[in-house]
Design a protein around this motif. Sequence first.
Motif, PDB file in Angstrom:
ATOM      1  N   GLN A   1      13.873   1.709 -11.918  1.00  0.00           N
ATOM      2  CA  GLN A   1      13.978   3.109 -12.292  1.00  0.00           C
ATOM      3  C   GLN A   1      12.640   3.777 -12.001  1.00  0.00           C
ATOM      4  O   GLN A   1      11.648   3.442 -12.632  1.00  0.00           O
ATOM      5  N   PRO A   2      12.569   4.687 -10.996  1.00  0.00           N
ATOM      6  CA  PRO A   2      11.299   5.342 -10.694  1.00  0.00           C
ATOM      7  C   PRO A   2      10.755   6.095 -11.908  1.00  0.00           C
ATOM      8  O   PRO A   2      11.535   6.559 -12.748  1.00  0.00           O
ATOM      9  N   PRO A   3       9.409   6.194 -11.997  1.00  0.00           N
ATOM     10  CA  PRO A   3       8.795   6.818 -13.169  1.00  0.00           C
ATOM     11  C   PRO A   3       9.111   8.299 -13.305  1.00  0.00           C
ATOM     12  O   PRO A   3       9.078   8.842 -14.402  1.00  0.00           O
TER      13      PRO A   3
ATOM     14  N   ALA B   1      16.601   8.557  10.040  1.00  0.00           N
ATOM     15  CA  ALA B   1      17.643   9.544   9.746  1.00  0.00           C
ATOM     16  C   ALA B   1      17.406  10.158   8.379  1.00  0.00           C
ATOM     17  O   ALA B   1      17.498  11.368   8.198  1.00  0.00           O
ATOM     18  N   ARG B   2      17.052   9.321   7.399  1.00  0.00           N
ATOM     19  CA  ARG B   2      16.843   9.836   6.053  1.00  0.00           C
ATOM     20  C   ARG B   2      15.631  10.761   6.016  1.00  0.00           C
ATOM     21  O   ARG B   2      15.562  11.672   5.206  1.00  0.00           O
ATOM     22  N   GLY B   3      14.664  10.520   6.917  1.00  0.00           N
ATOM     23  CA  GLY B   3      13.469  11.349   6.950  1.00  0.00           C
ATOM     24  C   GLY B   3      13.774  12.791   7.290  1.00  0.00           C
ATOM     25  O   GLY B   3      13.029  13.704   6.945  1.00  0.00           O
TER      26      GLY B   3
ATOM     27  N   THR C   1      16.887   2.996  12.050  1.00  0.00           N
ATOM     28  CA  THR C   1      17.684   4.217  12.173  1.00  0.00           C
ATOM     29  C   THR C   1      17.827   4.883  10.814  1.00  0.00           C
ATOM     30  O   THR C   1      17.699   6.098  10.684  1.00  0.00           O
ATOM     31  N   LEU C   2      18.071   4.060   9.799  1.00  0.00           N
ATOM     32  CA  LEU C   2      18.217   4.568   8.431  1.00  0.00           C
ATOM     33  C   LEU C   2      16.939   5.293   7.995  1.00  0.00           C
ATOM     34  O   LEU C   2      16.975   6.410   7.482  1.00  0.00           O
ATOM     35  N   PHE C   3      15.786   4.642   8.250  1.00  0.00           N
ATOM     36  CA  PHE C   3      14.504   5.230   7.859  1.00  0.00           C
ATOM     37  C   PHE C   3      14.318   6.587   8.516  1.00  0.00           C
ATOM     38  O   PHE C   3      13.947   7.551   7.873  1.00  0.00           O
TER      39      PHE C   3
ATOM     40  N   SER D   1      14.847  10.990 -11.843  1.00  0.00           N
ATOM     41  CA  SER D   1      15.089  10.316 -10.567  1.00  0.00           C
ATOM     42  C   SER D   1      16.290   9.382 -10.663  1.00  0.00           C
ATOM     43  O   SER D   1      16.508   8.739 -11.682  1.00  0.00           O
ATOM     44  N   PRO D   2      17.085   9.291  -9.563  1.00  0.00           N
ATOM     45  CA  PRO D   2      18.135   8.275  -9.539  1.00  0.00           C
ATOM     46  C   PRO D   2      17.508   6.886  -9.439  1.00  0.00           C
ATOM     47  O   PRO D   2      16.322   6.748  -9.139  1.00  0.00           O
ATOM     48  N   PHE D   3      18.299   5.850  -9.694  1.00  0.00           N
ATOM     49  CA  PHE D   3      17.861   4.465  -9.604  1.00  0.00           C
ATOM     50  C   PHE D   3      17.452   4.157  -8.154  1.00  0.00           C
ATOM     51  O   PHE D   3      18.081   4.630  -7.216  1.00  0.00           O
TER      52      PHE D   3
ATOM     53  N   ILE E   1       0.825  -1.224   0.000  1.00  0.00           N
ATOM     54  CA  ILE E   1       0.000   0.000   0.000  1.00  0.00           C
ATOM     55  C   ILE E   1       0.855   1.268   0.000  1.00  0.00           C
ATOM     56  O   ILE E   1       0.357   2.365  -0.256  1.00  0.00           O
ATOM     57  N   ALA E   2       2.162   1.130   0.295  1.00  0.00           N
ATOM     58  CA  ALA E   2       3.052   2.298   0.288  1.00  0.00           C
ATOM     59  C   ALA E   2       3.651   2.517  -1.096  1.00  0.00           C
ATOM     60  O   ALA E   2       4.293   3.529  -1.342  1.00  0.00           O
ATOM     61  N   GLY E   3       3.470   1.551  -1.988  1.00  0.00           N
ATOM     62  CA  GLY E   3       3.931   1.741  -3.364  1.00  0.00           C
ATOM     63  C   GLY E   3       5.431   1.593  -3.549  1.00  0.00           C
ATOM     64  O   GLY E   3       5.996   2.145  -4.487  1.00  0.00           O
ATOM     65  N   CYS E   4       6.100   0.843  -2.677  1.00  0.00           N
ATOM     66  CA  CYS E   4       7.561   0.670  -2.823  1.00  0.00           C
ATOM     67  C   CYS E   4       7.895   0.072  -4.193  1.00  0.00           C
ATOM     68  O   CYS E   4       8.902   0.419  -4.810  1.00  0.00           O
TER      69      CYS E   4
ATOM     70  N   ALA F   1       6.520   0.512  -7.042  1.00  0.00           N
ATOM     71  CA  ALA F   1       6.433   1.447  -8.172  1.00  0.00           C
ATOM     72  C   ALA F   1       7.812   2.003  -8.504  1.00  0.00           C
ATOM     73  O   ALA F   1       8.106   2.324  -9.649  1.00  0.00           O
ATOM     74  N   CYS F   2       8.674   2.118  -7.507  1.00  0.00           N
ATOM     75  CA  CYS F   2      10.015   2.661  -7.745  1.00  0.00           C
ATOM     76  C   CYS F   2      11.096   1.585  -7.664  1.00  0.00           C
ATOM     77  O   CYS F   2      12.034   1.579  -8.460  1.00  0.00           O
ATOM     78  N   HIS F   3      10.982   0.683  -6.686  1.00  0.00           N
ATOM     79  CA  HIS F   3      12.053  -0.301  -6.470  1.00  0.00           C
ATOM     80  C   HIS F   3      11.877  -1.569  -7.293  1.00  0.00           C
ATOM     81  O   HIS F   3      12.636  -2.522  -7.120  1.00  0.00           O
TER      82      HIS F   3
HETATM   83  C1  HEC Z   1       8.889   7.514  -5.589  1.00  0.00           C
HETATM   84  C2  HEC Z   1       9.875   6.447  -5.652  1.00  0.00           C
HETATM   85  C3  HEC Z   1      10.159   5.632  -4.396  1.00  0.00           C
HETATM   86  C4  HEC Z   1       9.264   5.001  -3.564  1.00  0.00           C
HETATM   87  C5  HEC Z   1       7.747   5.010  -3.628  1.00  0.00           C
HETATM   88  C6  HEC Z   1      10.064   4.301  -2.592  1.00  0.00           C
HETATM   89  N1  HEC Z   1      11.389   4.516  -2.822  1.00  0.00           N
HETATM   90 FE1  HEC Z   1      12.932   3.862  -1.690  1.00  0.00          FE
HETATM   91  N2  HEC Z   1      14.261   4.876  -2.852  1.00  0.00           N
HETATM   92  C7  HEC Z   1      13.940   5.585  -3.991  1.00  0.00           C
HETATM   93  C8  HEC Z   1      15.148   6.182  -4.559  1.00  0.00           C
HETATM   94  C9  HEC Z   1      15.207   7.036  -5.811  1.00  0.00           C
HETATM   95  C10 HEC Z   1      16.214   5.802  -3.713  1.00  0.00           C
HETATM   96  C11 HEC Z   1      17.674   6.183  -3.852  1.00  0.00           C
HETATM   97  C12 HEC Z   1      17.861   7.618  -3.463  1.00  0.00           C
HETATM   98  C13 HEC Z   1      17.628   7.853  -2.009  1.00  0.00           C
HETATM   99  O1  HEC Z   1      18.151   7.093  -1.172  1.00  0.00           O
HETATM  100  O2  HEC Z   1      16.898   8.814  -1.680  1.00  0.00           O
HETATM  101  C14 HEC Z   1      15.606   4.986  -2.641  1.00  0.00           C
HETATM  102  C15 HEC Z   1      16.315   4.406  -1.603  1.00  0.00           C
HETATM  103  C16 HEC Z   1      15.784   3.542  -0.659  1.00  0.00           C
HETATM  104  C17 HEC Z   1      16.554   2.844   0.357  1.00  0.00           C
HETATM  105  C18 HEC Z   1      18.059   2.851   0.458  1.00  0.00           C
HETATM  106  C19 HEC Z   1      18.599   3.769   1.459  1.00  0.00           C
HETATM  107  C20 HEC Z   1      20.107   3.727   1.516  1.00  0.00           C
HETATM  108  O3  HEC Z   1      20.645   4.752   1.903  1.00  0.00           O
HETATM  109  O4  HEC Z   1      20.713   2.704   1.159  1.00  0.00           O
HETATM  110  C21 HEC Z   1      15.671   2.112   1.105  1.00  0.00           C
HETATM  111  C22 HEC Z   1      15.963   1.235   2.312  1.00  0.00           C
HETATM  112  C23 HEC Z   1      14.366   2.316   0.550  1.00  0.00           C
HETATM  113  N3  HEC Z   1      14.467   3.208  -0.523  1.00  0.00           N
HETATM  114  C24 HEC Z   1      13.216   1.694   0.995  1.00  0.00           C
HETATM  115  C25 HEC Z   1      11.940   1.937   0.497  1.00  0.00           C
HETATM  116  C26 HEC Z   1      10.731   1.327   1.017  1.00  0.00           C
HETATM  117  C27 HEC Z   1      10.677   0.290   2.122  1.00  0.00           C
HETATM  118  C28 HEC Z   1       9.697   1.867   0.316  1.00  0.00           C
HETATM  119  C29 HEC Z   1       8.215   1.643   0.543  1.00  0.00           C
HETATM  120  C30 HEC Z   1       7.762   1.786   1.916  1.00  0.00           C
HETATM  121  C31 HEC Z   1      10.258   2.786  -0.674  1.00  0.00           C
HETATM  122  N4  HEC Z   1      11.616   2.790  -0.535  1.00  0.00           N
HETATM  123  C32 HEC Z   1       9.520   3.524  -1.565  1.00  0.00           C
HETATM  124  C33 HEC Z   1      12.674   5.755  -4.525  1.00  0.00           C
HETATM  125  C34 HEC Z   1      11.492   5.324  -3.933  1.00  0.00           C
END
Ligand code: HEC
Length: 293
Positions: free
Chosen positions: A225-227, A257-259, A253-255, A231-233, A210-213, A215-217
């Motif tokens: 390759q996100p649509p 911190a990146r937020g 922590t990754l989730f 966008s980067p890979f 439901i989060a659409g992971c 669609a990009c991953h």
């Molecule tokens: C709109 C596109 C998109 C969606 C939706 C998306 N991702 Fe990503 N994700 C990316 C891109 C682009 C990167 C690489 C760039 C970045 O890290 O921001 C990434 C990177 C990541 C990483 C790597 C972080 C790292 O530093 O190694 C993780 C983990 C991840 N995504 C998990 C998820 C999960 C779990 C979901 C669903 C809950 C999700 N992503 C949904 C586009 C997306």
Amino acid sequence: MKRVLKWSGIVLGGLLGVVILAALGLLLLGGSRVNRSYNMPVEKLAIPTDAASVQRGQHLAEAVVGCAGCHGSNLAGDKVFEEGPIGRVYAPNITGGQGGVTGAYTDQDWVRAIRHGVSPSGDGLLIMPAEVYQNLSAEDLGAVIAYLKTVPPVDNQVPKPDIRPLGRILVALGAFGEVVPAQLVDHTAPLPGSVATGITTEYGRYLVSIAGCQACHGKELSGGQPPEPGSPFAPNLTPGGRLGGLSEQAFATLFRARGAVESEFMPWEEFAKMTDEEIGAIWRYLTSLPAKE
Ligand code: HEC
Ligand code: HEC
């Protein structure tokens, strides 16, 4: 000499004619891919009104299904895409305020828009990711709608989507993938049942759906390759990728911190609002996947 000129003129003119016809054909094809109509039965779902459901719906909307990512932080509408000759797509104001499109919505209209990607008048909505929201359980879809009905009204009007001739040609050539997600929805699929919450593989699989992971991953989460143009890979999330061996703690922590750091292409800000249980469940699910290169 004159004859040669004449002949080359005819050939060039002919070629030009072929190119113009091809462009016209693509223009028409693109137009038919942008403007699609649907008329399917829509589920009658009883929308709850209790505080717990509204709260669940708000959390899902803000942290998991990401309506604000396109419709703006107060859901009053925002730009998704605007490039002069290609056209523009705005996500409309979905509050009950002036300029909003949902003021007169029935419960069924909400279900049709979110789950089928179709407007009350039957138009396929551009970019609106219904193929992802189709996975919402009946209970969670009801909760999200319950929340949306309580969102404070904001007056704001955004421009209507407009895909210009160059945009239509690019759509016909498949440059943006499918632009009407209703095309990707199985409109006859029954509403999914609930998945019990908890740090389990099953709940993680549900959240990812439901989060659409994907669609990009990628469909198998092994990278894609996100649509979105530019966008980067999106990296491999299976144990075969660089997350392999990451502990649940390190993943969480990754989730988080990146937020804190704004990212244009991965909706980190939103996902960082997930609970520990949700992040734990997603980690469980990802680590259960077959390792892909
Ligand atoms: C709109 C596109 C998109 C969606 C939706 C998306 N991702 Fe990503 N994700 C990316 C891109 C682009 C990167 C690489 C760039 C970045 O890290 O921001 C990434 C990177 C990541 C990483 C790597 C972080 C790292 O530093 O190694 C993780 C983990 C991840 N995504 C998990 C998820 C999960 C779990 C979901 C669903 C809950 C999700 N992503 C949904 C586009 C997306
Ligand atoms: C990837 C961007 C994106 C996301 C995420 C998104 N939407 Fe949309 N949505 C759009 C766009 C763009 C439109 C306008 C499409 C059109 O007019 O063809 C739209 C239209 C709508 C409409 C209006 C339909 C009408 O009557 O015209 C509703 C209601 C709606 N979205 C609800 C939601 C909800 C609820 C969520 C979260 C569960 C959500 N959207 C998530 C992009 C998005």
